[in-house]
Enzyme design. Structure first.
Site, short mmCIF file in Angstrom:
data_model
loop_
_atom_site.label_atom_id
_atom_site.label_comp_id
_atom_site.label_asym_id
_atom_site.label_seq_id
_atom_site.Cartn_x
_atom_site.Cartn_y
_atom_site.Cartn_z
N ARG A 54 0.84 -1.19 0.00
CA ARG A 54 0.00 0.00 0.00
C ARG A 54 0.87 1.25 0.00
O ARG A 54 1.95 1.27 0.62
CB ARG A 54 -0.87 -0.03 1.26
N THR A 96 4.60 -7.78 11.15
CA THR A 96 5.61 -8.74 11.60
C THR A 96 6.69 -8.86 10.53
O THR A 96 6.45 -8.51 9.37
CB THR A 96 4.97 -10.12 11.81
N ASN A 144 -5.64 3.77 -7.77
CA ASN A 144 -6.90 4.32 -7.28
C ASN A 144 -7.82 4.67 -8.43
O ASN A 144 -8.15 3.79 -9.21
CB ASN A 144 -6.68 5.49 -6.32
N GLN A 166 -3.88 7.82 -4.22
CA GLN A 166 -4.36 7.03 -3.09
C GLN A 166 -4.58 7.86 -1.82
O GLN A 166 -5.23 7.41 -0.90
CB GLN A 166 -3.34 5.92 -2.80
N SER A 203 -10.16 -0.86 0.45
CA SER A 203 -11.21 -1.88 0.38
C SER A 203 -10.74 -3.10 -0.42
O SER A 203 -11.51 -4.04 -0.59
CB SER A 203 -12.46 -1.33 -0.28
N GLY A 222 -13.20 -1.74 -7.73
CA GLY A 222 -14.48 -1.04 -7.54
C GLY A 222 -14.60 -0.34 -6.21
O GLY A 222 -15.72 -0.14 -5.73
N GLY A 223 -13.47 0.04 -5.60
CA GLY A 223 -13.56 0.75 -4.31
C GLY A 223 -14.30 -0.10 -3.30
O GLY A 223 -14.10 -1.31 -3.23
#
Ligand code: DON
Length: 553
Positions: free
Chosen positions: A90, A364, A384, A403, A436, A456-457
């Site tokens: 991310r 971790t 995004n 994002q 999501s 699709g969010g």
């Protein structure tokens, strides 16, 4: 009339839907050229992780509207030795980011979080691809990226959907000369049938082939980003790139009617809420319900889970995200609030057990490495919204993500997907925006039987739950499951979004139960690979709403 034709068209898709079957491997993606790239890697002796990375890098060339190395991804792997791996790529907010960075004159300005330099976090996708191949693949990143570089050089012919997307974004993309240089011709966006050649992206891929992700995170690319950001009022720096790290996280496990559901943990909200919704739905005998009642109950489960999402969810490295959201007893309580006859008013979030103490751990670092065949991967990647921040870093061909808009840029202010959030998902330096994306694996007796996920969010979460119910409860094939009309409820706004293809009598039944319907064009795009019915081979399908395919050998 047009509506009638659309219904007929979609009905024929539903009836005609057949999954692709094969014995040795299966790839399902949103683009035939990417599917082919993945399949070629499998045929040439690479494993599922190698093939996933080849697909991802190819999609960055042929489907740059949705994903690319300027964005992020979550990769969920079941390895042949039975171990499960969740690699978090991310984006991270820049070190100079602040909670009110999108607020001007006391008001949040979504244009800033959606378009241009401030919209981007540090991209993580490439770091994941390199990490995955090095630790779990059989091939080298350079071997997987070079064919995609060639493709970028050679060019692709724009299809109708790409051209439509580009046209829709042209006003915003046109603000950036670097984006115009790639996607425009004579001052206008490329149109259907035009060739899109991406020599800069090809050169970027070749540099990565030669120097690895260091070229991107610790070399010329990071410097190019910093320069462009400085000139254009952005705050991302080469230091942000140097500090980017993939996060190995513990997959979230839950059970649903005897199957093990393996989901992606926070900062994805997908794994937690797919599990939570399924936990709620386990209290209902879904196959015995009629379609209206089944969809009603599922919409209610979505609503309850999304109310929790808005309050509790954020990056677990920064805020306490309660594990109790997945607790079976808590789900039982929520299920008890659902009436089969009428909608329930949900004023706000619930309170999961031990919410203060039993929280998702910070990431971790331990992992084991082995080489094996028979791996299953579910990977979701994104920049995004269409063409991300709309800005290409000059001379690199890389479209940067937007994002940052997945953060809650001000409490109560909706993001692009209409989602609201709270303190848990506020912007902070180095924090990852809530996602999501829900790459999900299903195991039966410890063996993988489904790899599923979507775009699709927030509709990703609903799609995965709808499709799992179709596959696991209703015994549908992957293609049948993907062809079903979709619904989506995200608590706020309080409305049930439905695809127009949902049969009229079902719509009437849902309205009778108190739902406010909002009819939308096709929602989301899912891909599935599953075990074939004989339990030996594979069955795959790509979403009939998009132009992809599944192919195996
Ligand atoms: O991470 C998320 O939840 C979003 N950035 C996903 C975006 C997405 O699915 C765009 N696709 N239509």
């Amino acid at each position: 009339m047009i509506a009638a034709i659309l219904v007929l068209l979609f009905t024929s898709l539903t009836v005609g839907a057949a999954s692709t079957e094969a014995t040795r491997g299966m790839v399902a993606t949103v683009h035939p050229v990417a599917t082919e790239a993945g399949l070629r890697v499998l045929k040439e002796g690479g494993n599922a992780i190698d093939a996933t990375v080849a697909v991802a890098l190819t999609l960055g060339v042929v489907d740059g509207v949705n994903s690319g190395i300027g964005g992020g991804c979550f990769m969920l792997i079941h390895r042949a030795d039975g171990s499960l791996v969740a690699i978090d790529g991310r984006e991270m907010a820049p070190a100079a980011a602040t909670a009110d960075m999108f607020v001007r004159n006391s008001k949040a300005d979504s244009r800033l979080s959606q378009t241009g330099p401030l919209a981007s976090g540090t991209p993580g996708a490439l770091a994941v691809y390199e990490f995955a191949v090095e630790h779990y693949g059989k091939r080298k990143l350079s071997e997987l990226i070079l064919p995609a570089a060639e493709l970028a050089d050679k060019g692709i012919v724009l299809d109708a959907s790409y051209a439509r997307n580009l046209k829709g974004m042209a006003a915003e993309m046109g603000q950036f000369s670097s984006s115009r240089a790639v996607f425009f011709k004579k001052g206008r966006p490329l149109a259907r049938g035009d060739a899109l050649k991406q020599p800069d992206l090809a050169a970027t891929y070749r540099s990565i082939a030669g120097q690895g992700s260091d070229w991107f995170y610790r070399g010329p690319f990071a410097q190019a980003v910093e320069q462009w950001m400085k000139r254009n009022g952005g705050i991302l720096t080469a230091e942000d790139f140097r500090n980017y790290k993939v996060s190995l996280r513990e997959p979230v496990l839950s059970s649903y009617r005897g199957y093990t559901i393996v989901g992606f943990p926070p900062p994805s909200s997908g794994g937690v809420h797919v599990a939570q919704m399924l936990n709620i739905l386990e209290h209902f005998n879904l196959p015995s319900l009629g379609e209206v009642e089944r969809l009603h109950v599922m919409a209610e489960a979505m609503k309850l889970a999304f109310a929790d999402r808005a309050y509790w969810m954020g990056d677990p490295d920064f805020v306490k995200v309660p594990r109790g959201l997945m607790d079976r007893y808590y789900a039982g309580m929520l299920a008890g609030r659902i009436s089969r006859e009428h909608v329930t008013q949900v004023a706000g979030h619930g309170t999961p057990p031990d919410w203060e103490t039993d929280v998702f751990k910070k990431h971790t670092t331990h992992f084991s490495v082995a080489d094996a065949d028979g791996n299953w991967v579910a990977c979701t990647a994104t920049i995004n919204t269409s063409f991300g921040s709309k800005a290409v870093i000059p001379g690199t061909g890389v479209v940067m993500n937007n994002q940052m808009d997945d953060f809650s840029i001000q409490p109560g202010v909706r993001n692009y997907f209409g989602l609201i959030g709270d303190h848990a998902n506020a912007v902070a330096p180095g924090k990852r925006p809530l996602s999501s994306m829900s790459p999900t694996l299903v195991l039966k007796n410890g063996q993988p039987i489904i790899a599923i996920g979507a775009a699709g969010g927030p509709k990703i979460i609903s799609q995965v739950v709808l499709e799992l119910v179709c596959l696991l409860d209703l015994g549908m094939s992957p293609a049948e499951a993907l062809a079903q009309p979709r619904i989506h409820h995200q608590w706020s706004p309080n409305q049930l979004m439905i695809e127009k293809t949902l049969p009229g009598r079902v719509q009437v039944g849902l309205v009778r139960r108190g739902h406010k319907l909002k009819k939308l064009p096709p929602m989301g795009v899912s891909q599935v690979v599953a075990r074939s019915p004989d339990g030996k081979g594979f069955a795959g399908a790509a979403d009939p709403r998009a132009g992809g395919n599944a192919a195996g050998w």
